[in-house]
Design a protein around this motif. Structure first.
Motif, PDB file in Angstrom:
ATOM      1  N   ASP A  27      11.486   2.894 -18.689  1.00 13.78           N
ATOM      2  CA  ASP A  27      10.828   3.450 -17.492  1.00 13.78           C
ATOM      3  C   ASP A  27      11.656   4.580 -16.901  1.00 13.78           C
ATOM      4  N   TYR A  28      12.947   4.340 -16.785  1.00 11.39           N
ATOM      5  CA  TYR A  28      13.818   5.360 -16.194  1.00 11.39           C
ATOM      6  C   TYR A  28      13.868   6.601 -17.073  1.00 11.39           C
ATOM      7  N   LEU A  29      14.000   6.411 -18.368  1.00 11.17           N
ATOM      8  CA  LEU A  29      14.059   7.555 -19.280  1.00 11.17           C
ATOM      9  C   LEU A  29      12.771   8.374 -19.226  1.00 11.17           C
ATOM     10  N   ARG A  30      11.639   7.670 -19.195  1.00 13.08           N
ATOM     11  CA  ARG A  30      10.363   8.396 -19.134  1.00 13.08           C
ATOM     12  C   ARG A  30      10.204   9.135 -17.813  1.00 13.08           C
ATOM     13  N   LEU A  32      12.336  10.762 -16.388  1.00 13.88           N
ATOM     14  CA  LEU A  32      13.082  12.013 -16.521  1.00 13.88           C
ATOM     15  C   LEU A  32      12.501  12.893 -17.618  1.00 13.88           C
ATOM     16  N   GLY A  33      11.347  12.493 -18.155  1.00 17.37           N
ATOM     17  CA  GLY A  33      10.713  13.276 -19.197  1.00 17.37           C
ATOM     18  C   GLY A  33      11.316  13.066 -20.568  1.00 17.37           C
ATOM     19  N   ARG A  34      12.007  11.956 -20.773  1.00 16.27           N
ATOM     20  CA  ARG A  34      12.649  11.674 -22.048  1.00 16.27           C
ATOM     21  C   ARG A  34      11.916  10.536 -22.756  1.00 16.27           C
ATOM     22  N   ALA A  35      12.152  10.415 -24.028  1.00 10.29           N
ATOM     23  CA  ALA A  35      11.512   9.347 -24.797  1.00 10.29           C
ATOM     24  C   ALA A  35      12.162   8.013 -24.479  1.00 10.29           C
ATOM     25  N   GLY A  36      11.347   6.999 -24.259  1.00 11.24           N
ATOM     26  CA  GLY A  36      11.863   5.661 -24.027  1.00 11.24           C
ATOM     27  C   GLY A  36      11.783   4.844 -25.299  1.00 11.24           C
ATOM     28  N   THR A  37      12.881   4.758 -26.023  1.00  7.17           N
ATOM     29  CA  THR A  37      12.862   4.119 -27.349  1.00  7.17           C
ATOM     30  C   THR A  37      13.738   2.867 -27.410  1.00  7.17           C
ATOM     31  N   VAL A  38      14.206   2.379 -26.262  1.00 12.31           N
ATOM     32  CA  VAL A  38      15.046   1.181 -26.252  1.00 12.31           C
ATOM     33  C   VAL A  38      14.184  -0.049 -26.533  1.00 12.31           C
ATOM     34  N   SER A  39      14.666  -0.917 -27.399  1.00  9.57           N
ATOM     35  CA  SER A  39      13.918  -2.111 -27.801  1.00  9.57           C
ATOM     36  C   SER A  39      14.718  -3.368 -27.494  1.00  9.57           C
ATOM     37  N   ASP A  40      14.086  -4.521 -27.735  1.00  2.98           N
ATOM     38  CA  ASP A  40      14.810  -5.793 -27.610  1.00  2.98           C
ATOM     39  C   ASP A  40      16.072  -5.787 -28.467  1.00  2.98           C
ATOM     40  N   ARG A  41      15.962  -5.212 -29.650  1.00  2.82           N
ATOM     41  CA  ARG A  41      17.094  -5.187 -30.573  1.00  2.82           C
ATOM     42  C   ARG A  41      18.246  -4.372 -29.998  1.00  2.82           C
ATOM     43  N   THR A  42      17.910  -3.265 -29.327  1.00  2.00           N
ATOM     44  CA  THR A  42      18.943  -2.444 -28.686  1.00  2.00           C
ATOM     45  C   THR A  42      19.693  -3.264 -27.642  1.00  2.00           C
ATOM     46  N   VAL A  43      18.942  -3.972 -26.805  1.00  2.00           N
ATOM     47  CA  VAL A  43      19.560  -4.792 -25.754  1.00  2.00           C
ATOM     48  C   VAL A  43      20.405  -5.904 -26.366  1.00  2.00           C
ATOM     49  N   ARG A  44      19.913  -6.485 -27.449  1.00  2.00           N
ATOM     50  CA  ARG A  44      20.667  -7.550 -28.115  1.00  2.00           C
ATOM     51  C   ARG A  44      22.008  -7.024 -28.628  1.00  2.00           C
ATOM     52  N   PRO A  54      26.876   2.677 -25.224  1.00  2.00           N
ATOM     53  CA  PRO A  54      25.577   3.306 -25.489  1.00  2.00           C
ATOM     54  C   PRO A  54      25.659   4.823 -25.329  1.00  2.00           C
ATOM     55  N   HIS A  55      24.691   5.517 -25.925  1.00  2.00           N
ATOM     56  CA  HIS A  55      24.737   6.973 -25.804  1.00  2.00           C
ATOM     57  C   HIS A  55      24.427   7.389 -24.359  1.00  2.00           C
ATOM     58  N   PRO A  56      24.754   8.607 -23.959  1.00  2.00           N
ATOM     59  CA  PRO A  56      24.757   9.000 -22.532  1.00  2.00           C
ATOM     60  C   PRO A  56      23.466   8.719 -21.789  1.00  2.00           C
ATOM     61  N   ARG A  57      22.318   8.991 -22.404  1.00  2.00           N
ATOM     62  CA  ARG A  57      21.060   8.786 -21.667  1.00  2.00           C
ATOM     63  C   ARG A  57      20.823   7.301 -21.385  1.00  2.00           C
ATOM     64  N   GLN A  58      21.156   6.467 -22.352  1.00  2.00           N
ATOM     65  CA  GLN A  58      20.995   5.030 -22.132  1.00  2.00           C
ATOM     66  C   GLN A  58      21.977   4.526 -21.078  1.00  2.00           C
TER      67      GLN A  58
END
Length: 421
Positions: A27-30, A32-44, A54-58
């Motif tokens: 939600d936050y990334l979107r 700002l006009g960015r792609a929101g590609t974080v998944s359950d696996r990313t959080v895990r 994590p990379h800067p945007r995350q």
């Protein structure tokens, strides 16, 4: 590979699942006009420690969601690389509570309403505001400015739910609105404004139903019992306590069951049913003994635990005529109530004074009651506390009508007693 316990703790405190955190970050990334590609696996991967930085945007999104730097969430840059310098505090970007005149919280959005669909990050932002109001209430008690701030938070939540990204987000925003409205109701209860409190509670119960939130429902019934007590309708105190016991959360969490039984015990004592009052206290003690101290719970219920149960026990025992037992319970409560619950400590001190007075120790009772004003630090007393002080003085003049100590107590504290918020 070491698990990220700091992030896991923040996740639990916010009441989020892994999927919901991924949604909040996206939600936050979107926004700002960015792609929101974080998944359950990313959080895990974040939680297990597989991803340590994590990379800067995350990272920016995580800081915005939780309102603190990534390092406080347990993340660390690779060896030899320094954390980037921040030019803006993420807490400033996300929090929306500010202080007026240094004492009273007011709800003021620091970011303009955005046209995109509302998601989890907005729910968390509003919940953070609830926590701040709860902390203010614990320190100073209920007052009109706090009540207005809570109602403003409820209004914002209801406006945002019109743009909710999903039905689940809509329900969570209704839940937040219910809790803000219940906070406003509690502030009115503490200010002894029963009619206003009742109207807020009726609204909060409706919103809790819309949000499918049994914890908020229990919170409302708990306050209903207190309003009925103030009005002298003690059978309704029992009914409200039983309604609280019937909420589904009491089957899931013994702490909430304990609170419901304790509130019912007060009602039974006031209608003169000693046996039922003591039985309800026993059930409250048994349930509390089975409650986990590590369970994530909303901040409003942080006041309740062994200390508060002892304070309620003191009230019940005094009402049923066991003043010595009430005094002992009051001492135990005061030994355990955390310092930040200043209003609760003052109320327990006043109950101790009543127990001492009912044992005809007028001088000690007056000295104890005087500590109420010391604990409140010169702040205007909530209406509920002023009414209980009135009860103390009434009993004092009834039991010792011609005593010098009664006159001295009234003369000494008249001005502080009469202050309003």
């Amino acid at each position: 590979m070491k698990a990220n316990e700091s992030l896991a703790g923040a996740l639990g405190e916010a009441g989020l699942t892994q999927a919901e955190l991924a949604e909040a970050v996206n939600d936050y990334l979107r926004s700002l006009g960015r792609a929101g590609t974080v998944s359950d696996r990313t959080v895990r991967h974040w939680l297990t420690g597989k991803t340590r930085w994590p990379h800067p945007r995350q990272r920016e999104a995580l800081e915005a969601v939780f309102g603190c730097p990534a390092e406080e969430l347990g993340f660390a840059p690779p060896a030899g690389r320094c954390a980037p310098h921040r030019t803006e505090d993420p807490v400033r970007r996300r929090h929306f509570l500010t202080a007026a005149a240094g004492t009273t919280a007011a709800v003021v959005p620091l970011v303009a309403a955005r046209p995109y669909a509302v998601g989890t990050s907005e729910v968390i932002r509003l919940r953070n505001g609830l926590d701040a109001l709860t902390a203010l209430d614990a320190a100073k008690g209920g007052h009109e400015a706090l009540e207005r701030a809570a109602l403003a938070g409820a209004s914002e939540a209801l406006e945002l739910q019109k743009r909710a990204a999903s039905q689940r987000i809509r329900q969570r925003l209704f839940s937040v609105a219910a809790n803000y409205t219940a906070q406003a109701a509690w502030s009115a209860v503490d200010a002894r404004q029963s009619d206003r409190a009742q109207a807020h509670l009726n609204r909060a119960l409706y919103l809790a139903g819309m949000g499918n939130d049994p914890v908020a429902e229990l919170r409302v019934w708990n306050s209903h019992a207190m309003v009925a007590n103030h009005r002298g309708d003690f059978s309704q105190v029992v009914d409200a306590g039983r309604a609280a016991q019937a909420t589904t959360v009491t089957r899931r969490d013994p702490l909430f069951a304990s609170l419901a039984h304790a509130r019912t015990a007060i009602g039974h004592s006031k209608v003169g049913d000693r046996r039922c009052a003591l039985r309800s206290l026993g059930r409250a003690e048994e349930a509390l003994a089975n409650a986990s101290t590590n369970e994530p719970r909303p901040s409003w219920v942080a006041f309740y635990g062994p200390a508060e149960l002892m304070a309620i026990t003191a009230v019940v025992r005094d009402v049923i005529g066991d003043a010595a037992g009430a005094e002992a319970s009051s001492h135990r409560a005061l030994a355990a109530i955390p310092e930040q619950f200043r209003r609760n400590r003052a109320m327990a001190t006043l109950q101790l004074a009543l127990a001492q007075l009912h044992q005809r120790d007028e001088e000690q009772a007056c000295a104890t009651a005087g500590q109420t004003f010391v604990l409140m630090g010169g702040d205007p007393l909530p209406g509920r506390m002023r009414c209980y002080l009135g009860d103390f003085y009434r009993d004092l003049t009834t039991l010792a009508p011609d005593s010098a100590v009664a006159r001295e107590w009234k003369d000494r504290y008249r001005s502080e007693w009469s202050q309003t918020g």
